[in-house]
Design a protein around this motif. Structure first.
Motif, mmCIF file in Angstrom:
data_model
loop_
_atom_site.group_PDB
_atom_site.id
_atom_site.type_symbol
_atom_site.label_atom_id
_atom_site.label_comp_id
_atom_site.label_asym_id
_atom_site.label_seq_id
_atom_site.Cartn_x
_atom_site.Cartn_y
_atom_site.Cartn_z
ATOM 1 N N ASP A 30 -11.401 5.271 -10.217
ATOM 2 C CA ASP A 30 -11.254 3.908 -11.805
ATOM 3 C C ASP A 30 -13.017 3.766 -12.063
ATOM 4 O O ASP A 30 -13.825 3.777 -11.495
ATOM 5 C CB ASP A 30 -11.407 2.687 -11.367
ATOM 6 C CG ASP A 30 -11.226 1.776 -12.074
ATOM 7 O OD1 ASP A 30 -10.774 1.632 -13.282
ATOM 8 O OD2 ASP A 30 -12.460 0.915 -13.136
ATOM 9 N N ARG A 39 -11.688 -1.803 -8.993
ATOM 10 C CA ARG A 39 -10.546 -0.527 -8.428
ATOM 11 C C ARG A 39 -8.920 -1.125 -8.125
ATOM 12 O O ARG A 39 -8.541 -0.397 -9.884
ATOM 13 C CB ARG A 39 -10.141 0.396 -7.735
ATOM 14 C CG ARG A 39 -9.324 1.039 -7.571
ATOM 15 C CD ARG A 39 -8.846 1.830 -6.168
ATOM 16 N NE ARG A 39 -8.366 1.389 -5.537
ATOM 17 C CZ ARG A 39 -6.926 2.190 -4.853
ATOM 18 N NH1 ARG A 39 -6.844 2.000 -5.848
ATOM 19 N NH2 ARG A 39 -7.012 1.360 -3.762
ATOM 20 N N ALA A 65 -8.230 -2.833 -12.428
ATOM 21 C CA ALA A 65 -8.108 -1.919 -13.590
ATOM 22 C C ALA A 65 -6.634 -1.543 -12.887
ATOM 23 O O ALA A 65 -6.510 -1.374 -14.345
ATOM 24 C CB ALA A 65 -9.674 -1.497 -13.191
ATOM 25 N N TRP A 66 -6.259 -1.678 -12.132
ATOM 26 C CA TRP A 66 -4.856 -1.027 -11.618
ATOM 27 C C TRP A 66 -4.339 -1.970 -12.649
ATOM 28 O O TRP A 66 -3.618 -1.650 -13.167
ATOM 29 C CB TRP A 66 -4.978 -0.857 -10.414
ATOM 30 C CG TRP A 66 -3.215 -0.285 -10.157
ATOM 31 C CD1 TRP A 66 -1.965 -0.991 -10.288
ATOM 32 C CD2 TRP A 66 -2.940 0.641 -9.665
ATOM 33 N NE1 TRP A 66 -0.958 -1.096 -10.006
ATOM 34 C CE2 TRP A 66 -1.458 0.574 -9.263
ATOM 35 C CE3 TRP A 66 -3.725 1.209 -9.014
ATOM 36 C CZ2 TRP A 66 -0.975 1.798 -8.482
ATOM 37 C CZ3 TRP A 66 -2.709 2.546 -7.739
ATOM 38 C CH2 TRP A 66 -1.637 2.951 -7.898
#
Lengths: 222, 222
Positions: free
Chosen positions: B63, A93, A96-97
């Motif tokens: 996500d 996560r 990807a942030w």
């Protein structure tokens, strides 16, 4: 022949260079590729026309997340994702942030305007976008600080791909002096730890003609 | 309680709904969340402020790629990534193609302008962006056609997350009648196969007030 097609100030290329360094993969030649020149031999390797592209033992890989997952699966040690599935999800996560959200809100506004436009000879920097990037980075540094006041690394107690992705972006922005290291002590301490890793040092020696690095850029004590 | 915070016309939400369907995970309540309302309880679950967010057996995940990888790791059958690492990389490369490149060049231009602006009451559609999205989708359909003339599914001989990601985007665009199914017979045949899967059918029954679906939208024979 093992090759990484890259750009010195592409955060996605830097991410893969750090991963290769952490996993001690040697013998990969760096080939600088300017995707905007749309060289046909490169487009045949990478239909998306983006760096990085990794050629390793006869396999051609593109998309930095797909490359990372491939390396994590085929060269498991040292692990850059935790063992527990929920902790793996947290690391992914946050990676990807930075790769999507930070890229869009910060990196593109600053790096694209200040560096890529000059390299691509495609006009002058757009002041509104630079101001947006400079405003947005503050919220991201604050969020990183919030995490790092609670955890030793961004996704938990071990270094993961989240840290590598974040540091790849910040190191490119630091090259153009767009990171305020005084904003959060926990973020500065975290970046000092990343900077001192052997996998990270080679990146800091890259230079891009026409851009002078700030004096603190490659210093471990900044 | 197991819940998926989603939006009916979010390709990323649809991707996870299809994955849950393929893996036969039942008992997940769908909760419609409009991220632009920035509801505080939602932001605490999802710092990025985006759908989808999955709450499953006490774990909160966000996500869509991190959620997918978590589901693939914890519910391995049926596999939505091949076993071979290079083939896994190919599936992940193509899933990212749709989630990042297609999203940016097509979905955002069309869906954002035609649907989200109306839902968010944030102004009129920008004709230049709609024209850009309409022009760009042709190249993507051609690339899909090129792949599907060589492979049964986008990333190889089995259904993978690449097909699910692509179909999630195309189904949202089909809702607003922005997909020219006459352009490539292999793409149309592929979409007919996806549409007939039990995991996909529930999506096609979603409706968004104020938008009339084209008559072919939910038809298996279109």
């Amino acid at each position: 022949m093992n090759r990484l097609f890259h750009l010195p100030l592409s955060p996605f290329s830097r991410k893969i260079r750090i991963v290769l360094g952490e996993k001690k993969v040697s013998g990969v030649d760096l080939v600088e590729e300017r995707p905007w020149e749309r060289r046909m031999d490169f487009l045949l390797l990478s239909p998306a026309g983006q760096v990085p592209v990794l050629q390793l033992n006869g396999t051609t890989l593109s998309d930095s997340t797909a490359i990372f997952e491939y390396l994590e699966e085929t060269i498991p040690e040292p692990r850059l994702l935790p063992r527990d599935p929920a902790q793996r999800a947290e690391a992914r996560r946050l990676a990807a942030w930075f790769d999507i959200k930070f890229q869009r809100e910060v990196t593109e506004n600053l790096l694209q305007e200040r560096v890529n436009k000059k390299l691509m000879k495609s006009g002058y920097p757009d002041g509104a976008r630079i101001r947006a990037g400079s405003a947005n980075i503050k919220y991201h540094l604050d969020y990183m600080g919030w995490l790092l006041e609670r955890r030793h690394w961004l996704a938990g107690e071990a270094l993961t791909i989240a840290d590598i992705s974040a540091a790849a972006h910040l190191s490119c922005l630091d090259y153009i002096n767009d990171v305020d290291w005084g904003r959060n002590a926990a973020v500065k301490d975290w970046y000092a730890r990343i900077k001192s890793r052997p996998s990270f040092r080679p990146l800091l020696n890259d230079t891009v003609p026409g851009f002078t690095v700030p004096s603190h850029y490659a210093n471990l004590d900044f």
